[in-house]
Design a protein around this motif. Sequence first.
Motif, PDB file in Angstrom:
ATOM      1  N   GLY A   1      56.686 -44.931  32.253  1.00  0.00           N
ATOM      2  CA  GLY A   1      57.381 -43.655  32.375  1.00  0.00           C
ATOM      3  C   GLY A   1      57.524 -43.207  33.808  1.00  0.00           C
ATOM      4  N   ASN A   2      56.509 -43.495  34.634  1.00  0.00           N
ATOM      5  CA  ASN A   2      56.599 -43.145  36.054  1.00  0.00           C
ATOM      6  C   ASN A   2      57.758 -43.856  36.736  1.00  0.00           C
ATOM      7  OD1 ASN A   2      54.376 -41.486  35.890  1.00  0.00           O
ATOM      8  ND2 ASN A   2      52.938 -42.964  36.758  1.00  0.00           N
ATOM      9  N   ALA A   3      58.032 -45.095  36.317  1.00  0.00           N
ATOM     10  CA  ALA A   3      59.158 -45.832  36.898  1.00  0.00           C
ATOM     11  C   ALA A   3      60.462 -45.096  36.627  1.00  0.00           C
ATOM     12  CB  ALA A   3      59.201 -47.251  36.331  1.00  0.00           C
ATOM     13  N   TYR A   4      60.624 -44.599  35.399  1.00  0.00           N
ATOM     14  CA  TYR A   4      61.836 -43.828  35.077  1.00  0.00           C
ATOM     15  C   TYR A   4      61.880 -42.529  35.871  1.00  0.00           C
ATOM     16  CZ  TYR A   4      64.837 -40.506  32.753  1.00  0.00           C
ATOM     17  OH  TYR A   4      65.775 -39.535  32.510  1.00  0.00           O
ATOM     18  N   LEU A   5      60.774 -41.782  35.901  1.00  0.00           N
ATOM     19  CA  LEU A   5      60.764 -40.498  36.596  1.00  0.00           C
ATOM     20  C   LEU A   5      60.990 -40.663  38.096  1.00  0.00           C
ATOM     21  CD1 LEU A   5      57.794 -38.779  34.733  1.00  0.00           C
ATOM     22  CD2 LEU A   5      60.240 -38.316  34.447  1.00  0.00           C
ATOM     23  N   ALA A   6      60.443 -41.735  38.677  1.00  0.00           N
ATOM     24  CA  ALA A   6      60.650 -41.989  40.102  1.00  0.00           C
ATOM     25  C   ALA A   6      62.103 -42.341  40.389  1.00  0.00           C
ATOM     26  CB  ALA A   6      59.728 -43.113  40.573  1.00  0.00           C
ATOM     27  N   ALA A   7      62.684 -43.169  39.533  1.00  0.00           N
ATOM     28  CA  ALA A   7      64.089 -43.528  39.711  1.00  0.00           C
ATOM     29  C   ALA A   7      64.992 -42.312  39.523  1.00  0.00           C
ATOM     30  CB  ALA A   7      64.467 -44.635  38.730  1.00  0.00           C
ATOM     31  N   LEU A   8      64.609 -41.415  38.622  1.00  0.00           N
ATOM     32  CA  LEU A   8      65.401 -40.220  38.345  1.00  0.00           C
ATOM     33  C   LEU A   8      65.430 -39.263  39.530  1.00  0.00           C
ATOM     34  CD1 LEU A   8      66.940 -38.777  35.984  1.00  0.00           C
ATOM     35  CD2 LEU A   8      64.752 -37.649  35.451  1.00  0.00           C
TER      36      LEU A   8
END
Length: 639
Positions: free
Chosen positions: A94-101
């Motif tokens: 989930g952190n990967a998505y939030l960081a990319a966002l």
Amino acid sequence: MPSNVAPAPGTGTSSAAGAEAAVPAEAVTPLIRGIAVLRRLTDADGVASLSGLERSTGLARSTVDRITATLARRGYVRLDGRDAVLAPRLMELGNAYLAALRLPRLLDAHADALADELDESVSLAVGDQDGIRFIHQATRRRAMSLSFRIGDLLPAERTAPGPLFATEWGDREWARWRERRAADPEDRGFPAVPARSRPIEYGEDNRNDEKDRIGANRTNHTNGKDLAATKDLTVAKDLTVGKDLAVGKDLAVGKSLAADRPEEPGAGRSARRRPTLGDDFEQRTAEAREAGWALDDQLIEPGLVALSMPVREAGRIACVVSVVSHTSRHTAADLRDTLLPRLREAVAAMERELREARHAESATPRTTAAPAGLAVWTGASKQELGREFIESLARGLTVITAFGEGRAELNLTEVAQATGLARATARRALITLEHLGYVTAHDRVFRLTPRVLGLGFPPLSRTSLAEIAAPHLTELSQRLHDSVSLAVLTGDEIQYTGRVSTSRVMSVHITIGTRLPAYPTALGRVMLADLPEPPLTELLPLTPRTITDPARLKAVLDRVREEGYALVDEELEVGLRSVAVPVRERGGRVVAAVNVAMHSSRRTPEECVAEVLPELRATVGRIEEDLWVAGRFRRVPRT
């Protein structure tokens, strides 16, 4: 490809025809199955028995065992007897998505400041097909407080953000929404919200006020139009939006559609029925398009009201910010009249932040992730676990972590480089993730979707430091056969928040919640040493060996700060010896400490340093790794 692998929800399948989404020939079956297990654990609030996973997924027990063994090796689950428990390290997906966002990094501080100013809960949400998913929550501590978590998925029609996102929907999105409503008439596919089983009940004052405000007629009405569009839909479906169905099982979701359909004319009753929650969604969307904001007047549950506005970037809705309250504090109309001007100011500030960030990013070279060293790790894991380790599952999940800040869009070559995978292996993983709805592809460029947050993030997003540390404390106590504790500093005292005791005749017995003065304890000293001005008053002699001279104690704290540990020998109590190490958050600040305590007859001070300290430091290192993952986009409670 085995037929017991069900498609992910909302991936474009024509549920009206009742057909399964065709699984691509190159899809990775172990990855599909592994993600199904993670979804089942998420739906079970993070804990499920292995036999329960076998039943809910339809997979063979041996397959479940191999999947959980691989996930445990990856650090994503912990095997506790016959149970599988989600572990904080899973949040790196989930952190990967939030960081990319980028949005949490840029806007969380704005949301937190707004919540503090208004003394109301504030959330940020993004659209996830015909639902909304939270990416940030700034909640107030009250008896009646918001229970939604980061990553929770809600049906769009029962929220304030939903109509705003729906203003950008096309025919395909509306068709998907109608299909899902018909297939799941009680919103059973959204475990974060109560079932949709009651009729709409609008307060007359609120309804009339809406008419005056935006000239819209939102009186109770039938959903005959929607029913006509969905009348012929089948009930038995293979997908819902927001919750994958069990692998290998065709389940009907909620009630039969017939239970939600009016009787045919001529059957002796009127064809009209009382509208249920969400039936007026298209009307609310039209009103939101005109007004630029939206209200939730107890659509999720009685008493909950919310006011939402979109935050736009480059002309599109990037996210929606909501102020959430309770009817004991505000009616929906009062929430709008009182807080809408301030919410508009906050949205304007957020949009300025996004514009400035976009300008800065355009002048910054694109970052490239360093290879993950996956080949070495998977090789070692395979050698250790043998056939119990599923390489293709581990590799497929690693592909998600290739994305991140500055890497929101990656092509196949970049994914392969970031993970160290062969292009063919990375391609198959991306095909599988796209099929399951976790990535989208456009012009050979891939992006993560909000659905990634559904892989464990909701139950883990409320995890405290004490819960993160607990399994590590247990392992350390079992290795050393001594009591192990976690504590935090509260003023000039320490408070125990985690504890694992031994069953010796002579052992240290302290309960969670116990407070002790900080200065004569190893736990207290490693935390005091991190303070610029530690409180060193009222230093009472608890034993003949207690240091009570402030200058001498300050020198001891300087040495503790330099050496990174504290050893206290019979200063709190005669016969008690303890060694402690600080626990640091991602920024380096000490937030807690862990100690090993024993009777002085067990080990000499020198043996504590030589035998206990290395094990203690290794354990704290593992706690910090989990804490840093869990705390990247949220505040981890200390207790």
